[in-house]
Enzyme design. Structure first.
Site, PDB file in Angstrom:
ATOM      1  N   GLY A 102       0.806  -1.223   0.000  1.00 38.24           N
ATOM      2  CA  GLY A 102       0.000   0.000   0.000  1.00 38.24           C
ATOM      3  C   GLY A 102       0.836   1.268   0.000  1.00 38.24           C
ATOM      4  N   GLY A 104       2.794   2.239  -2.533  1.00 36.31           N
ATOM      5  CA  GLY A 104       3.018   2.773  -3.890  1.00 36.31           C
ATOM      6  C   GLY A 104       4.224   2.204  -4.610  1.00 36.31           C
ATOM      7  N   ASP A 149      -1.145   7.595  -7.179  1.00 38.50           N
ATOM      8  CA  ASP A 149       0.170   7.051  -6.811  1.00 38.50           C
ATOM      9  C   ASP A 149       1.258   7.511  -7.786  1.00 38.50           C
ATOM     10  OD1 ASP A 149      -1.646   5.751  -5.217  1.00 38.50           O
ATOM     11  OD2 ASP A 149      -0.796   3.758  -5.474  1.00 38.50           O
TER      12      ASP A 149
HETATM   13  C1  MEV Z   1      -4.144   2.481  -4.179  1.00 39.83           C
HETATM   14  O1  MEV Z   1      -2.954   2.995  -3.611  1.00 39.83           O
HETATM   15  C2  MEV Z   1      -5.285   3.404  -3.918  1.00 39.83           C
HETATM   16  C3  MEV Z   1      -6.610   3.044  -4.589  1.00 39.83           C
HETATM   17  O2  MEV Z   1      -7.434   4.203  -4.445  1.00 39.83           O
HETATM   18  C4  MEV Z   1      -6.460   2.707  -6.040  1.00 39.83           C
HETATM   19  C5  MEV Z   1      -6.025   3.882  -6.907  1.00 39.83           C
HETATM   20  O3  MEV Z   1      -6.097   5.020  -6.489  1.00 39.83           O
HETATM   21  O4  MEV Z   1      -5.642   3.595  -8.064  1.00 39.83           O
HETATM   22  C6  MEV Z   1      -7.280   1.893  -3.881  1.00 39.83           C
END
Ligand code: MEV
Length: 312
Positions: A102, A104, A149
């Site tokens: 999570g 990035g 991201d």
């Molecule tokens: C992923 O870091 C975050 C989400 O919102 C997906 C995205 O923004 O592409 C879940």
């Protein structure tokens, strides 16, 4: 030979809602992915990474069809397409933070790879174009992705990102954050798909949850700009992400451990399902870090960095 690095990120507010066109607020962290890239005389591409057990080696003709390193291969493919030139490559990747957590990693490796390919093939790419191409990499590999991201990996800093807008609002503040990691790897693609199915089954409830996340994100932007406390907003955002089904037992344990230890706010960050939480604890950083470690998880204090992708 060229060495390019790009930062990881934390989403402060708005994950998942941003996939539905709502804004997100995210920041670059002072942990980076490093891509070392060298042109070869033959038509072989060789990719190795600290995070993968095996090196992948294949011929240029198989760039699209081989399996493994999907983000790196897509980044190379789109960079070759833009430049109008190809080359055999040796690529070595290392990262200061774990993949699939999570933070990035896929965006930072995609952005760093696109820039590195442009550098070795002596072609220029403006940062706005780079961010868009990186977003395309994530979109094509995952089937759905917001520009969050890849914008952070490109530009660094804290950005208020509104999908569809070319310019992102930069907010120049420091936020003392503790990042706590469950150690559970998860797939952004699967979690985004789960939310899509939930929305299909309960459209009114999911849409109103997404709208509430949007209100929180817009309010958080104003508060951060004024230097006000964002703790309650983080807690509310976490509750809404729980409602979307993307939190889990371990994430919730870390969130509550952080709050019990004095964090003013704590929430999961990124897609959820595992990965990491962030806690806002301006005066209790050490206690919150200790409380997360007491749950058997790793934690670090992270500063926001204004340094986006760069050639080292
Ligand atoms: C992923 O870091 C975050 C989400 O919102 C997906 C995205 O923004 O592409 C879940």
């Amino acid at each position: 030979m060229v060495l390019v690095s790009a930062p990881g990120k934390v989403i402060l507010f708005g994950e998942h809602a941003v996939v539905y066109g709502k804004p997100s607020l995210a920041g670059a962290i002072d942990k980076r992915t490093h891509v070392n890239l060298e042109a070869r005389d033959d038509d072989i591409i060789s990719i190795e990474s600290d995070a993968a057990p095996q090196r992948l080696s294949f011929s240029l003709d198989d760039l699209v069809s081989v399996e493994g390193f999907p983000y790196v291969r897509k980044a190379i493919e789109l960079a070759f397409e833009r430049i109008g030139k190809k080359s055999g490559l040796d690529i070595k990747i290392s990262s200061d933070f774990p993949p699939a957590s999570g933070l990035g990693s896929s965006a930072s490796v995609s952005i760093a790879t696109i820039l590195a390919v442009h550098e070795v093939l002596e072609s220029e790419i403006p940062y706005g174009t780079l961010a868009k191409l990186g977003h395309k990499v994530e979109f094509e590999v995952q089937g759905a992705a917001s520009p969050t991201d890849t914008a952070i990996a490109t530009f660094g800093g804290i950005l208020f990102i509104e999908p569809g807008k070319d310019e992102h609002k930069r907010i120049d503040v420091q936020l003392p954050l503790i990042v706590g990691c469950t150690g559970i790897e998860r797939s952004t693609k699967v979690l985004v798909e789960n939310v899509r199915v939930l929305r299909e089954n309960s459209p009114e409830i999911v849409d109103s949850t997404i709208e509430s996340i949007e209100k929180i994100t817009r309010m958080a932007k104003e508060k951060i700009e004024k230097g006000e406390d964002i703790g309650d907003l983080m807690n509310m955002n976490h509750g809404l992400l729980m409602a979307l089904g993307v939190s889990n037992f371990k994430l919730d344990i870390l969130v509550y451990a952080a709050r019990d230890a004095g964090a003013r706010g704590a929430k999961l960050t990124g897609a959820g399902g595992g990965g990491c939480i962030i806690a806002y604890a301006p005066d209790k950083g050490a206690q919150v870090k200790g409380a997360i470690e007491n749950c058997g998880c790793s934690a670090f204090e992270s500063a926001i960095t204004s340094v986006g992708v760069r050639v080292e």
